[in-house]
Design a protein around this motif. Structure first.
Motif, PDB file in Angstrom:
ATOM      1  N   THR A 205      36.709  76.314  27.083  1.00  0.00           N
ATOM      2  CA  THR A 205      37.643  75.185  27.142  1.00  0.00           C
ATOM      3  C   THR A 205      37.100  73.945  26.460  1.00  0.00           C
ATOM      4  O   THR A 205      37.841  72.980  26.270  1.00  0.00           O
ATOM      5  CB  THR A 205      37.965  74.827  28.606  1.00  0.00           C
ATOM      6  OG1 THR A 205      36.733  74.500  29.279  1.00  0.00           O
ATOM      7  CG2 THR A 205      38.631  75.997  29.316  1.00  0.00           C
ATOM      8  N   LEU A 206      35.805  73.963  26.103  1.00  0.00           N
ATOM      9  CA  LEU A 206      35.210  72.783  25.473  1.00  0.00           C
ATOM     10  C   LEU A 206      34.432  73.179  24.228  1.00  0.00           C
ATOM     11  O   LEU A 206      33.626  74.110  24.260  1.00  0.00           O
ATOM     12  CB  LEU A 206      34.253  72.080  26.451  1.00  0.00           C
ATOM     13  CG  LEU A 206      33.417  70.934  25.854  1.00  0.00           C
ATOM     14  CD1 LEU A 206      34.309  69.766  25.448  1.00  0.00           C
ATOM     15  CD2 LEU A 206      32.334  70.474  26.828  1.00  0.00           C
ATOM     16  N   VAL A 207      34.688  72.474  23.144  1.00  0.00           N
ATOM     17  CA  VAL A 207      33.876  72.581  21.934  1.00  0.00           C
ATOM     18  C   VAL A 207      33.357  71.191  21.607  1.00  0.00           C
ATOM     19  O   VAL A 207      34.144  70.231  21.496  1.00  0.00           O
ATOM     20  CB  VAL A 207      34.688  73.130  20.744  1.00  0.00           C
ATOM     21  CG1 VAL A 207      33.905  72.949  19.451  1.00  0.00           C
ATOM     22  CG2 VAL A 207      35.019  74.601  20.958  1.00  0.00           C
ATOM     23  N   GLY A 208      32.047  71.072  21.494  1.00  0.00           N
ATOM     24  CA  GLY A 208      31.438  69.804  21.130  1.00  0.00           C
ATOM     25  C   GLY A 208      30.782  69.911  19.762  1.00  0.00           C
ATOM     26  O   GLY A 208      29.992  70.830  19.527  1.00  0.00           O
TER      27      GLY A 208
ATOM     28  N   GLU B 214      39.274  64.928  19.990  1.00  0.00           N
ATOM     29  CA  GLU B 214      38.964  63.503  20.092  1.00  0.00           C
ATOM     30  C   GLU B 214      37.754  63.206  19.209  1.00  0.00           C
ATOM     31  O   GLU B 214      36.742  63.907  19.280  1.00  0.00           O
ATOM     32  CB  GLU B 214      38.651  63.138  21.549  1.00  0.00           C
ATOM     33  CG  GLU B 214      38.272  61.695  21.746  1.00  0.00           C
ATOM     34  CD  GLU B 214      37.903  61.393  23.202  1.00  0.00           C
ATOM     35  OE1 GLU B 214      37.268  60.346  23.434  1.00  0.00           O
ATOM     36  OE2 GLU B 214      38.237  62.210  24.085  1.00  0.00           O
ATOM     37  N   ILE B 215      37.862  62.196  18.378  1.00  0.00           N
ATOM     38  CA  ILE B 215      36.752  61.790  17.515  1.00  0.00           C
ATOM     39  C   ILE B 215      35.978  60.674  18.207  1.00  0.00           C
ATOM     40  O   ILE B 215      36.555  59.660  18.614  1.00  0.00           O
ATOM     41  CB  ILE B 215      37.262  61.330  16.148  1.00  0.00           C
ATOM     42  CG1 ILE B 215      37.890  62.524  15.405  1.00  0.00           C
ATOM     43  CG2 ILE B 215      36.137  60.729  15.307  1.00  0.00           C
ATOM     44  CD1 ILE B 215      38.495  62.166  14.058  1.00  0.00           C
TER      45      ILE B 215
ATOM     46  N   LYS C  94      39.579  71.468  24.834  1.00  0.00           N
ATOM     47  CA  LYS C  94      39.230  70.104  24.449  1.00  0.00           C
ATOM     48  C   LYS C  94      38.148  70.160  23.391  1.00  0.00           C
ATOM     49  O   LYS C  94      37.208  70.948  23.488  1.00  0.00           O
ATOM     50  CB  LYS C  94      38.744  69.328  25.684  1.00  0.00           C
ATOM     51  CG  LYS C  94      38.453  67.856  25.443  1.00  0.00           C
ATOM     52  CD  LYS C  94      38.061  67.197  26.762  1.00  0.00           C
ATOM     53  CE  LYS C  94      37.852  65.702  26.582  1.00  0.00           C
ATOM     54  NZ  LYS C  94      37.479  65.044  27.870  1.00  0.00           N
ATOM     55  N   VAL C  95      38.263  69.312  22.362  1.00  0.00           N
ATOM     56  CA  VAL C  95      37.289  69.277  21.278  1.00  0.00           C
ATOM     57  C   VAL C  95      36.802  67.843  21.103  1.00  0.00           C
ATOM     58  O   VAL C  95      37.619  66.919  20.969  1.00  0.00           O
ATOM     59  CB  VAL C  95      37.897  69.775  19.945  1.00  0.00           C
ATOM     60  CG1 VAL C  95      36.838  69.805  18.851  1.00  0.00           C
ATOM     61  CG2 VAL C  95      38.530  71.148  20.122  1.00  0.00           C
ATOM     62  N   LEU C  96      35.485  67.642  21.118  1.00  0.00           N
ATOM     63  CA  LEU C  96      34.894  66.325  20.906  1.00  0.00           C
ATOM     64  C   LEU C  96      34.058  66.369  19.628  1.00  0.00           C
ATOM     65  O   LEU C  96      33.143  67.190  19.518  1.00  0.00           O
ATOM     66  CB  LEU C  96      34.017  65.925  22.098  1.00  0.00           C
ATOM     67  CG  LEU C  96      34.728  65.842  23.459  1.00  0.00           C
ATOM     68  CD1 LEU C  96      33.744  65.439  24.549  1.00  0.00           C
ATOM     69  CD2 LEU C  96      35.891  64.851  23.406  1.00  0.00           C
TER      70      LEU C  96
ATOM     71  N   ALA D 277      37.284  74.174  16.408  1.00  0.00           N
ATOM     72  CA  ALA D 277      38.214  73.677  17.424  1.00  0.00           C
ATOM     73  C   ALA D 277      39.098  74.800  17.943  1.00  0.00           C
ATOM     74  O   ALA D 277      39.505  74.808  19.113  1.00  0.00           O
ATOM     75  CB  ALA D 277      39.079  72.559  16.833  1.00  0.00           C
ATOM     76  N   GLY D 278      39.373  75.770  17.086  1.00  0.00           N
ATOM     77  CA  GLY D 278      40.206  76.909  17.472  1.00  0.00           C
ATOM     78  C   GLY D 278      39.561  77.847  18.460  1.00  0.00           C
ATOM     79  O   GLY D 278      40.208  78.744  18.997  1.00  0.00           O
ATOM     80  N   ARG D 279      38.251  77.668  18.723  1.00  0.00           N
ATOM     81  CA  ARG D 279      37.592  78.518  19.724  1.00  0.00           C
ATOM     82  C   ARG D 279      37.935  78.057  21.139  1.00  0.00           C
ATOM     83  O   ARG D 279      37.677  78.786  22.098  1.00  0.00           O
ATOM     84  CB  ARG D 279      36.062  78.492  19.567  1.00  0.00           C
ATOM     85  CG  ARG D 279      35.507  78.939  18.218  1.00  0.00           C
ATOM     86  CD  ARG D 279      36.133  80.225  17.721  1.00  0.00           C
ATOM     87  NE  ARG D 279      36.948  79.960  16.553  1.00  0.00           N
ATOM     88  CZ  ARG D 279      37.926  80.714  16.132  1.00  0.00           C
ATOM     89  NH1 ARG D 279      38.256  81.796  16.798  1.00  0.00           N
ATOM     90  NH2 ARG D 279      38.622  80.398  15.058  1.00  0.00           N
TER      91      ARG D 279
END
Length: 797
Positions: free
Chosen positions: A618-621, A452-453, A659-661, A648-650
């Protein structure tokens, strides 16, 4: 065994008044035809250092290619290919003559000895003294002059010999019983003392023990050992000790897991060229978490079964502990590690193990491409798109491309692996130059992380001021922690603050050597230049106006870590960036602790984006990538897309969704749009169109020529002359020459920099133009050392 002259051996030769270490690259019985040299002009070598040539014939050929392709001195390339410290530097040594010894007594008769007299006396007391030691002890600027005068008068002799500081094998004294068994008496019937009996008892069930270990276990002094040695009860001997990068860590052999159909298909395509011992190049395009590493391991196993060796390159030291541990679990001591964080002794021992054939698999960073592996069958370049494979200092070689050439020369298979291949590699695969292998799905068919951007312009409007973290990111961190899941926060900017600003006069504090601002590092209370490493104490007032209102602007990983610790006091947070990777053991411990769940969050730079496998993340910011997008470099969009896709691949590599923000002020940029969708094909089609329209690689060969020096007028003048010679060499206009113009970083490490770029569709013609221009400048006595030539630059900064 006496050394004989052979290609690859190190040799000590005279160069002017000095002795230097060189390398034999070829042997000739006669001078080159047409040379003006006479045999009387040739000096004799002083010493050959190697019984067995240190540099193999394969490495001589490879280093010669690197030197010719990247316009680098061959000697520099060979030196870069060897472990640091392996070739001795030459030192000057002072020795007293018979005449000088007669003068010592006269020198002592004076009340206050001169520098000359003190130097003569010092050498007479020690027989020989290195000139450097003499200068340190005397502490006089006139000492060198005095040494030359004493040599001229026949009182001292100045010699040169190899220094003693070069790295060598390490040996350890060990002790063993000569005649094990029940012993109360020695061989001559004499009783042992209590101390001697303790030594015999400790050694009784041991093949041998290290001397310090024996002294501690038996609680005796060395004199007891010496007595037993004289009485032929024990043998004291020296044994070579391996300095293992892993220390005493023991690894259990890992069981294989069942391959996916995609992995089996990829390995089937690799099998034929591996077994056929033929050169073949493949691009392995696998999404993050698709199991590329397992493909590498299985391919290595095939190479070993065929009696051949394997080489694996990784882009960062950060990845070496992860991959090397995994390889050790599969292949044991047959794995050797090469990277710059090892001690000199560790690198020397690993080099020796590879040379001797004890280690058949090598893993390391770019310099590992020169490892002395024999019968190379497989070369793997993981994360092949990474710019860190490029050596920025002379020799400016690219480790990835050098690995491909080495595989070609040694009839080996090369695998270039990446989830985000470089445009050049994907273009080569698209045109059939490389084979194309694909792993389109994650293991277990796990879904890719949802990206999500977050538009930080809307966040600014909401709060009417800049915010480091959006509400969405803070809420996601809280939720992940509540579920017992881990998170990664990325900001590709280390330090605490980007720069220091005076609110009174508006001046920022610049590096005195470079055209960049100094970065504030709060942990050390210093401001540092990340280019030349200049550092000074953090200011309490403005150095320009003496103003007291010092303002620290911009965030770095150090500040992000501090803010998150304040916002989430129960989170266990660690930071990973270039500042922490320099402390190797601490860095490895942080990664292992995070993998084991003892750390909840990692905050760091792009080092975190590469190759790590943490199933509970589960989260990359991503705090911001806007600075990277704004760089004046044609690869800026590509690097941003790769960084975001990789990080994001982590997320979501385990059983839970990821989830990637991504926070940005440029939410509609095509690199961010395609990275958020994990759409490599879409990004490639858009970016390759830009490259073609603006004639950049892969559609042309590119070279950067950088003129540098401390005198700006001279630098500009040399750059203009270089442009003139390039235009003469490019008379047929087969190439396009741009510049001269100030480099994006116009001053670096105390030198001004002016840049020229050359684009040409024919690589051979490109090199001819450069070579002809440099030759003409050399004939006009222009200093070529002030011109850096970079072929296929990965950055034009």
């Amino acid at each position: 065994m006496r050394p004989t002259a052979a290609p690859g051996s190190r040799i000590v030769v005279p160069l002017g008044r000095k002795l230097v270490t060189g390398y034999i690259v070829n042997l000739r019985e006669n001078l080159y035809p047409g040379t003006s040299l006479q045999e009387s002009d040739i000096k004799d070598a002083k010493e050959i250092l190697d019984v067995i040539p240190l540099v193999t014939s394969e490495l001589l050929e490879l280093t010669r290619w690197v030197a010719e392709y990247y316009v680098a001195p061959w000697g520099e390339v060979i030196k870069a290919a060897l472990p640091p410290g392996i070739s001795p530097t030459m030192e000057q040594v002072l020795a007293i003559t018979a005449k000088g010894r007669g003068e010592v007594s006269k020198a002592l008769s004076g009340s206050t000895p001169t520098t000359r007299e003190r130097l003569l006396q010092m050498v007479s007391e020690s027989e020989e003294v290195s000139l450097r030691t003499a200068l340190d002890l005397i502490g006089s600027a006139q000492a060198t002059k005095a040494a030359r005068e004493l040599e001229r008068d026949g009182l001292l002799e100045i010699m040169q010999r190899p220094g003693r500081e070069f790295v060598k094998a390490k040996y350890q004294r060990r002790v063993r019983l000569i005649n094990p068994g029940d012993q109360a008496l020695d061989n001559e019937g004499r009783k042992f003392t209590d101390a001697q009996l303790r030594v015999v008892t400790v050694l009784k069930d041991q093949a041998s023990l290290a001397l310090p270990q024996l002294l501690t276990a038996a609680k005796v002094s060395f004199s007891s050992i010496q007595t037993l040695q004289k009485r032929k009860v024990v043998d004291v001997f020296e044994e070579r000790v391996r300095r293992d990068p892993f220390g005493d860590v023991k690894f259990e052999i890992t069981e294989d897991y069942r391959l996916t159909r995609d992995q089996e298909r990829v390995l089937a395509e690799l099998d034929q060229p591996l077994r056929g011992r033929t050169y073949a190049a493949f691009l392995l395009h696998g999404v993050t978490g698709s199991g590329k590493t397992e493909v590498y391991i299985r391919a290595m196993r095939v190479a070993l079964e065929l009696g051949r060796s394997a080489l694996m390159l990784v882009p960062e030291i950060a990845l070496t502990p992860v991959f090397s541990r995994r390889l050790r679990m599969h292949f044991g001591d047959r794995v050797a590690i090469f990277h710059s964080s090892l001690s000199r002794g560790e690198r020397f021992d690993e080099w020796t193990r590879v040379t001797n054939g004890e280690a058949r698999i090598v893993i390391g960073t770019r310099s590992a491409v020169f490892a002395p592996i024999r019968d190379l069958g497989l070369v793997i370049v993981d994360e092949e798109h990474e710019s860190t494979y490029r050596q920025q200092d002379s020799p400016n070689y690219n480790g990835r491309d050098t690995a491909i050439v080495r595989a070609q020369k040694e009839s080996a298979v090369v695998i270039l692996g990446s989830a985000t291949p470089s445009l050049e590699s994907f273009h080569n695969a698209s045109t059939g130059k490389y084979g194309y292998l694909e792993l389109p799905n994650r293991l277990g068919n796990r879904p890719m992380a949802v990206a999500e951007i977050i538009d930080m312009r809307a966040v600014f409007d909401r709060y009417q001021k800049p915010r480091v973290f959006s509400d969405e990111l803070l809420e996601a961190i809280e939720q992940a922690h509540h579920k017992g899941e881990q998170s990664i926060i990325l900001l590709n900017r280390r330090g605490y603050s980007s720069f220091v600003l005076c609110r009174s006069c508006g001046e920022s504090i610049q590096c005195p050597n470079c055209d960049v601002t100094l970065t504030y590092h709060r942990s050390e209370r210093v401001i540092i230049c990340h280019y030349c490493n200049h550092r000074e104490a953090a200011p309490s007032k403005c150095p320009t106006c003496d103003g007291k209102y010092i303002y620290y602007v911009g965030e770095g990983t150090e500040q992000i870590e501090e803010k998150l610790k304040n916002l989430f006091p129960t989170l266990r947070i660690a930071r990973i960036d270039r500042d922490t990777t320099s402390r190797r053991r601490l860095f490895e411990k942080s990664l292992l602790d995070f993998s084991a769940g003892r750390i909840d969050m990692l905050v760091g730079t792009q080092i975190l984006a590469k190759g790590h496998d943490f199933p509970n993340v589960t989260l990359v910011g991503v705090v911001s990538v806007d600075a990277g997008l704004g760089l004046p470099d044609f690869r800026a969009a590509e690097r941003t897309f790769q960084l975001l896709t990789q990080v994001a691949g982590r997320a979501g590599r385990g059983d839970r969704a990821g989830k990637v923000l991504i926070q940005t002020y440029h939410p509609y940029h095509y690199a961010l749009k395609h990275a958020g969708a994990q759409d490599y094909a879409g990004f490639y089609q858009e970016e390759i169109r830009h490259r073609q329209n603006h004639t950049y690689p892969p559609f042309v060969a590119l070279a950067s020529l950088l003129v540098h020096g401390a005198d700006l007028v001279r630098v500009r003048s040399d750059a203009v002359e270089l442009r003139k010679e390039l235009d003469r060499a490019n008379a047929e206009r087969t190439a396009r020459v741009l510049g001269p113009a100030p480099a994006p970083l116009a001053r670096l490490k105390g030198e001004f920099r002016v840049q020229l770029l050359i684009k040409c569709r024919n690589r051979h013609q490109l090199r001819k133009i450069i070579d002809d221009a440099l030759k003409a400048l050399n004939e006009r006595k222009v200093n070529l050392r002030s011109i850096n030539v970079e072929i296929d630059p990965v950055s034009i900064m």
